[in-house]
Design an enzyme around this catalytic site. Structure first.
Site, PDB file in Angstrom:
ATOM      1  N   VAL A 147     -12.753  61.754-118.105  1.00 58.59           N
ATOM      2  CA  VAL A 147     -13.619  62.364-119.105  1.00 58.59           C
ATOM      3  C   VAL A 147     -13.509  61.595-120.413  1.00 58.59           C
ATOM      4  O   VAL A 147     -12.437  61.103-120.781  1.00 58.59           O
ATOM      5  CB  VAL A 147     -13.260  63.859-119.309  1.00 58.59           C
ATOM      6  N   ILE A 160     -18.405  63.109-118.154  1.00 51.81           N
ATOM      7  CA  ILE A 160     -17.348  63.127-117.151  1.00 51.81           C
ATOM      8  C   ILE A 160     -17.817  62.398-115.895  1.00 51.81           C
ATOM      9  O   ILE A 160     -19.004  62.430-115.553  1.00 51.81           O
ATOM     10  CB  ILE A 160     -16.936  64.583-116.839  1.00 51.81           C
ATOM     11  N   CYS A 177      -7.676  54.803-117.765  1.00 49.61           N
ATOM     12  CA  CYS A 177      -7.392  55.673-118.906  1.00 49.61           C
ATOM     13  C   CYS A 177      -6.109  55.251-119.630  1.00 49.61           C
ATOM     14  O   CYS A 177      -5.366  56.087-120.167  1.00 49.61           O
ATOM     15  CB  CYS A 177      -7.323  57.134-118.477  1.00 49.61           C
ATOM     16  N   SER A 494     -58.636  49.754-123.825  1.00 48.16           N
ATOM     17  CA  SER A 494     -59.918  49.052-123.818  1.00 48.16           C
ATOM     18  C   SER A 494     -60.449  48.833-122.405  1.00 48.16           C
ATOM     19  O   SER A 494     -61.358  48.026-122.202  1.00 48.16           O
ATOM     20  CB  SER A 494     -59.772  47.702-124.525  1.00 48.16           C
TER      21      SER A 494
END
Length: 515
Positions: A147, A160, A177, A494
């Site tokens: 997370v 997460i 981490c 156009s």
């Protein structure tokens, strides 16, 4: 966490999307939510291989060099979420809530997000736990979900990542981490079998709604992954294109057909229609849908009107559309240059119908009056998209200002035309409201086309609209009172413009040059 009056949740399923594109989309959606232009959203996505490093991390979290990771096929991004290094890849469910926190407590929000993953794991019979010093979700001794969140004016983003069927070998390239000894697992490894991603998404969505207090079932929108068959272009008329480009090069002119990469370039050239872009090729605005170059424009070319008249004559055009980049740097926004260009075309080719496709001139009535005074066969100004998306897609434009411009031209007795792109994230109700708003201004010509992102740097396509749905919108527009409607995936402002105007061309008796 959510207010009862804001209990609606929109789920955006983006499928497999590169991280950079997803990050840009998140930033746009956060701005929408801050401005109260959209409901809370939950984004579900998988990414091609990528390593992201949060605010607390650094390149020291990599076990290999960035170059080595790149060679393996993964990108490396430094991002503004909390946390250190993690990996995202196919088989990993990444959830990005874009939620306006009513209870301004990020710690509580984080706990609820972790509990959502835990609830999903329990539904598969997997035990899970949280560890306070290293936020995430563990299954036994290994981390199964990472997370990292961010918040801007109490609107959340990032989120997460749950390893479902992910290739865990990628985590060997990083300290997950920030933990050199960290172990990583997946639902597939823990269960001993592959897990259906669609089912995990459904269970995650239901758990998220229950824990955060949203009504179920929520609205779910899919993101298109590739262009459908009806957007495969047929071969262009190369002879017409070659002839046009030869004349344009000789006369040092540009068409928006080229700069905006119009898919109908060959067809329109062959039918005797072209859209000339005056006042240079660099726009002073930063619209996120447009392929035209942005920056500081060159000085106005005084000889351009006469050269455009020459081009109209040499190419034997039946209908000429005169448009321009937006020139906020000019006192009149370039209105007088429009006037001179139209006058030169009419002097040289009096039988050619002339349509002007003008910018908003920042709402200057003096500039608009000059355009109305020359009595163009068609006065065109595109609203481009629905009101809600203006701050995101057209940040320097104003929806009501554009409606006012069209209404001003309509009150001067001109044929008024506008266009809307579909596929930017608008709702059906918003499309209907835009069509109704345009008709109320006196607009009688309408074009509806599919938005196609010119590059990955531009605003991404939200969905591809089918030809059948375009025809439905055309019928609705006609029932609202529009006299001419061109609608389809490849229709542009156009597209077949000469055919739209030929039966309604107005006499020019009231026009006198005011040059």
């Amino acid at each position: 966490m959510t207010d009862a009056s804001i209990s609606h949740l929109q789920v955006l399923d983006w499928g497999l999307l590169i991280y950079d594109d997803a990050l840009k989309l998140q930033e746009a959606l956060v701005s929408e939510r801050i401005a109260e232009l959209s409901p809370d959203r939950l984004i579900l996505v998988e990414h091609p291989p990528v390593v992201t490093i949060g605010r607390s991390g650094s390149l020291d979290d990599l076990r290999e060099s960035e170059e080595a990771i790149n060679r393996k096929g993964a990108s490396v991004f430094h991002v503004d979420r909390g946390g250190m290094a993690t990996f995202h890849g196919p088989g990993q469910l990444v959830a990005y809530p874009i939620v306006k926190l009513q209870t301004k407590d990020l710690r509580l929000y984080l706990q609820m997000l972790l509990e959502t993953v835990a609830a999903v794991l329990r539904s598969y019979g997997l035990a899970s736990e949280f560890r306070g010093r290293n936020p995430g979700v563990w299954a036994g001794a290994a981390k199964i979900a990472s997370v990292g969140v961010a918040c801007r004016r109490w609107v959340t983003y990032h989120g997460i990542a749950l390893n479902v069927n992910a290739d865990l070998r990628w985590f060997e390239s990083i300290n997950p981490c920030g933990d050199p000894d960290g172990k990583v697992t997946s639902m597939e490894r823990e269960l001993g079998q592959s897990v259906d991603m669609a089912e995990v998404k459904d269970r995650f969505t239901r758990a998220f709604c229950r824990i955060f207090g949203y009504a179920t079932p929520p609205e779910v929108r899919q993101r298109p992954t590739e262009r459908p068959s009806w957007l495969v272009l047929s071969p262009s008329c190369t002879e017409s294109i070659d002839r046009m480009e030869s004349v344009l090069s000789w006369l040092r002119l540009s068409t928006v057909c080229q700069s905006a990469r119009c898919p109908n370039l060959g067809e329109c050239f062959a039918r005797g229609t072209a859209t000339f872009m005056i006042l240079g090729t660099i726009c002073t605005r930063t619209c996120r849908f447009c392929a035209v170059d942005k920056g500081k424009p060159d000085a106005v070319d005084g000889g351009e009107p006469e050269r455009i008249a020459q081009a109209v004559q040499l190419l034997r055009l039946k209908h000429a559309v005169i448009t321009s980049v937006t020139r906020d740097d000019l006192p009149d926004g370039g209105a007088e240059h429009f006037v001179r260009t139209v006058e030169k075309v009419r002097e040289c080719c009096p039988d050619v119908s002339v349509e002007v496709l003008v910018p908003d001139f920042r709402g200057s009535l003096k500039a608009l009056q000059r355009i109305c005074d020359i009595r163009p066969d068609v006065f065109n100004h595109n609203v481009e998209t629905v009101k809600r998306l203006y701050p995101i897609v057209r940040p320097k434009a104003r929806y009501q200002r554009s409606l006012g411009i069209l209404e001003y031209a309509g009150k001067h007795g001109l044929i008024v035309k506008s266009g809307i792109m579909l596929g930017l994230g608008e709702t059906e109700q918003e499309i209907l409201e835009a069509i109704t708003d345009l008709r109320r201004t006196g607009c009688s010509f309408l074009t509806l086309g599919q938005y196609l992102a010119p590059s990955k740097e531009h605003f991404p396509v939200s969905r591809y609209v089918s030809p059948a749905e375009f025809e439905e919108w055309a019928q609705i527009a006609r029932s609202e009172g529009f006299k001419k409607v061109a609608a389809g995936p490849l229709v542009r402002s156009s597209y077949r413009a000469g055919e739209m105007v030929c039966s309604m061309r107005q006499p020019l008796k009231s026009y006198q040059s005011k040059g």
